[in-house]
Design a protein around this motif. Structure first.
Motif, mmCIF file in Angstrom:
data_model
loop_
_atom_site.group_PDB
_atom_site.id
_atom_site.type_symbol
_atom_site.label_atom_id
_atom_site.label_comp_id
_atom_site.label_asym_id
_atom_site.label_seq_id
_atom_site.Cartn_x
_atom_site.Cartn_y
_atom_site.Cartn_z
ATOM 1 N N UNK A 129 0.914 -0.867 -0.187
ATOM 2 C CA UNK A 129 0.269 -0.394 0.080
ATOM 3 C C UNK A 129 0.754 1.403 0.077
ATOM 4 N N UNK A 130 0.855 1.787 -0.911
ATOM 5 C CA UNK A 130 1.869 3.145 -1.076
ATOM 6 C C UNK A 130 2.745 2.767 -2.143
ATOM 7 N N UNK A 131 2.474 1.976 -2.917
ATOM 8 C CA UNK A 131 3.430 0.947 -3.744
ATOM 9 C C UNK A 131 3.843 2.356 -4.660
ATOM 10 N N UNK A 144 0.609 -8.030 -5.047
ATOM 11 C CA UNK A 144 -0.334 -7.015 -4.944
ATOM 12 C C UNK A 144 0.036 -5.191 -4.651
ATOM 13 N N UNK A 145 -0.422 -4.137 -5.277
ATOM 14 C CA UNK A 145 -0.092 -2.642 -5.320
ATOM 15 C C UNK A 145 -1.579 -2.252 -5.407
ATOM 16 N N UNK A 146 -0.782 -0.836 -4.627
ATOM 17 C CA UNK A 146 -2.660 0.062 -4.022
ATOM 18 C C UNK A 146 -1.587 1.281 -4.194
ATOM 19 N N UNK A 147 -1.952 1.963 -4.912
ATOM 20 C CA UNK A 147 -2.037 3.611 -4.705
ATOM 21 C C UNK A 147 -3.147 4.324 -5.164
ATOM 22 N N UNK A 148 -3.499 5.641 -4.816
ATOM 23 C CA UNK A 148 -3.570 6.631 -4.293
ATOM 24 C C UNK A 148 -4.823 7.377 -6.190
ATOM 25 N N UNK A 149 -3.329 7.355 -6.766
ATOM 26 C CA UNK A 149 -3.064 7.699 -8.168
ATOM 27 C C UNK A 149 -3.812 6.808 -9.360
ATOM 28 N N UNK A 150 -3.100 5.578 -9.117
ATOM 29 C CA UNK A 150 -3.761 4.684 -9.573
ATOM 30 C C UNK A 150 -2.565 4.709 -11.258
ATOM 31 N N UNK A 151 -1.703 5.764 -11.339
ATOM 32 C CA UNK A 151 -1.035 5.476 -12.266
ATOM 33 C C UNK A 151 0.238 4.622 -11.548
ATOM 34 N N UNK A 152 0.691 3.195 -12.899
ATOM 35 C CA UNK A 152 1.618 2.011 -12.581
ATOM 36 C C UNK A 152 2.755 2.374 -12.130
#
Length: 262
Positions: free
Chosen positions: A6-8, A32-40
């Motif tokens: 989280x916060x990848x 498995x990743x997660x961020x707020x922006x959706x940018x990889x």
């Protein structure tokens, strides 16, 4: 080991995630990743998994890594019962983290994670198992070296010291350059002279930091120009100022989450 990050794509998250992949510690299909922006971000060339929210991420992994700012923590409303939770946040204690239901580890990497040379001490809760510790060692080993701290409260001082990265050497370098320029030394020469001290000189301690005490003793025993400078620094309160800086930084680490720090 299935890892959720989280916060990848943040500073530390991106460094850790990419090094976990390039070192082969985790396969793309098991990250498995997660961020707020959706940018990889740095993961464009890796076929990793992405989660829309914390609940989805937790359901798909064994280990959850929090690489977010402390003020983000309350809004996550994380529920991770039975999972290993590795928090890379300052200011959020194990009491708050344990409400997620997870087994808690707190670690403090620094900016050198980008080059795989971070020093990342960690503290583990009482319910963290040997297998959990093995996982922590593998994960933190991807970005450098680590030690286990005996007490959680020590994380705050570690944050103030190793977590500061190049901040204090930069402060010292700028001060040296300013002094030299006031004596008319050209800007470029001043910066190169300061680099010779801060960067090149410190390399003598690489791998053997305890030699610092021997170096100081040798300079003082020689009685030359540097000895005079060291004595003047002591009289001027150099050590006291540094202690005050570290204590202030540690106190800030203890209060960051409640203060909504940026």
């Amino acid at each position: 080991m299935r890892i959720g990050l989280i916060g990848a794509t943040g500073w530390i998250g991106a460094a850790l995630g990419t090094r976990l992949l390039t070192s082969g510690i985790v396969a793309p299909t098991r990250l498995v990743a997660m961020n707020r922006s959706g940018d990889p971000g740095p993961y464009r060339s890796h076929e990793i998994g992405w989660a829309e929210d914390p609940a989805e991420l937790v359901a798909r992994v064994d280990v959850v890594i929090l690489a977010v700012r402390p003020e983000t923590w309350p809004g996550l409303q994380l529920r991770a019962s039975g999972k290993l939770l590795i928090s890379l946040m300052a200011g959020v204690g194990s009491g708050d983290l344990a409400r997620s239901g997870a087994r808690v580890v707190r670690a403090m990497p620094n900016a050198a994670a980008e080059t795989g040379t971070s020093y990342s001490p960690f503290w583990a809760g009482a319910d963290v198992t040997k297998a959990d510790r093995d996982s922590v060692h593998r994960i933190l080993g991807a970005i450098g070296t680590f030690d286990e701290l005996p007490e959680e409260r020590q994380i705050d001082m570690i944050t103030a010291v190793s977590g500061s990265g190049a901040a204090y050497p930069s402060l010292m370098m700028v001060a040296m350059v300013d002094v030299m320029k006031r004596h008319g030394i050209p800007d470029g020469i001043a910066w190169r002279a300061a680099k010779a001290t801060i960067c090149d000189g410190a390399a003598l301690l690489a791998g053997q930091p305890q030699l610092a005490q021997s170096f100081l003793a040798a300079y003082r025993d020689y009685g030359g120009t540097t000895a005079s400078g060291l004595d003047a620094a002591a009289r001027g309160g150099f050590s006291t100022a540094l202690e005050a800086a570290l204590e202030a930084a540690a106190e800030r680490a203890r209060t960051m989450a409640s203060a909504g720090a940026v």
